[in-house]
Scaffold this motif. Structure first.
Motif, PDB file in Angstrom:
ATOM      1  N   GLU A  92       0.607  -1.258  -0.066  1.00 52.97           N
ATOM      2  CA  GLU A  92      -0.098  -0.110  -0.092  1.00 52.97           C
ATOM      3  C   GLU A  92       0.945   1.097   0.046  1.00 52.97           C
ATOM      4  N   LYS A  93       1.910   1.162   0.438  1.00 57.56           N
ATOM      5  CA  LYS A  93       2.963   2.478   0.554  1.00 57.56           C
ATOM      6  C   LYS A  93       3.951   2.419  -0.469  1.00 57.56           C
ATOM      7  N   GLY A  94       3.838   1.226  -1.414  1.00 57.76           N
ATOM      8  CA  GLY A  94       5.084   0.943  -2.369  1.00 57.76           C
ATOM      9  C   GLY A  94       4.810   1.917  -3.424  1.00 57.76           C
ATOM     10  N   PRO A  95       5.660   1.816  -4.422  1.00 55.60           N
ATOM     11  CA  PRO A  95       5.856   2.559  -5.672  1.00 55.60           C
ATOM     12  C   PRO A  95       4.467   2.536  -6.511  1.00 55.60           C
ATOM     13  N   MET A  96       4.398   3.694  -7.426  1.00 53.78           N
ATOM     14  CA  MET A  96       3.135   3.906  -8.109  1.00 53.78           C
ATOM     15  C   MET A  96       3.334   4.025  -9.460  1.00 53.78           C
ATOM     16  N   PHE A  97       2.442   3.847 -10.669  1.00 54.86           N
ATOM     17  CA  PHE A  97       2.666   4.099 -11.923  1.00 54.86           C
ATOM     18  C   PHE A  97       2.278   5.840 -11.994  1.00 54.86           C
ATOM     19  N   ALA A  98       3.129   6.412 -12.659  1.00 52.45           N
ATOM     20  CA  ALA A  98       2.929   8.041 -12.832  1.00 52.45           C
ATOM     21  C   ALA A  98       2.586   8.340 -14.262  1.00 52.45           C
ATOM     22  N   TYR A  99       1.772   9.492 -14.381  1.00 53.38           N
ATOM     23  CA  TYR A  99       1.257  10.008 -15.404  1.00 53.38           C
ATOM     24  C   TYR A  99       2.566  10.785 -15.942  1.00 53.38           C
TER      25      TYR A  99
END
Length: 187
Positions: A92-99
């Motif tokens: 849940e606090k991991g990396p995210m895909f970014a726009y």
């Protein structure tokens, strides 16, 4: 690029990824319709606990992720918007895909939050397509759904020609927001 095993299939290349922000928090609360015809919305709040100002590219949040409670589990229902989906749903606090825009934004808008500052605002669902409550699809409904939650996110990387001081290059995700039953929010 084509795969050797499946020459007709393109190789999947995920978009850019950003880490979860440290020192910043985003929270959200559901707001029932207060003016006839306006529809429901959300109260958003970002707190900057760092000694540096930050700038975010609009729209904030940039995405919404909807979950339904079925039996003893929370199951993903739908996502809308851009930037903020988790790379690994278990973290849940991991990396995210970014726009990241393919071309330089023509008329960009930004939100600034001072060091140790707070920004709070209200968004109506009708005015912000990424937060419009849409977790209904005939193929993805789960029998026994009885509770709903929404998680809002922001993850943006600038175009190479976009130079904005203090632009945030990490991702934010909100607390899970309690949603009313689907039948009470249909417009």
């Amino acid at each position: 690029m084509l795969s050797a095993r499946h020459p007709e299939a393109a190789v999947h290349r995920p978009g850019p990824v950003v880490p979860s922000c440290a020192g910043l928090t985003m929270t959200a609360s559901y707001l029932a319709e207060s003016t006839p015809g306006a529809g429901p919305g959300f109260l958003f709040r970002i707190e900057n606990h760092t000694a540096k100002p930050v700038t975010l590219a609009q729209p904030v949040p940039s995405s919404a992720h909807w979950y339904a409670h079925v039996g003893g589990r929370w199951l993903w229902r739908a996502s809308a918007g851009r930037g903020g989906a988790l790379v690994d749903a278990i973290q849940e606090k991991g990396p995210m895909f970014a726009y990241q825009p393919a071309t330089e934004p023509g008329d960009p808008h930004y939100m600034a939050i001072p060091a140790h500052g707070v920004q709070e605002w209200t968004e109506l669902m009708r005015d912000h397509p990424a937060i419009d409550y849409r977790p209904s699809c005939a193929m993805c409904n789960y029998p026994g759904e009885d509770e709903y939650r929404a998680v809002f996110a922001y993850a943006y990387l600038p175009h190479a020609a976009e130079h904005v001081p203090n632009l945030l290059t990490c991702g934010l995700r909100s607390n899970p927001v309690v949603m009313p039953l689907l039948s009470t929010t249909r417009r």
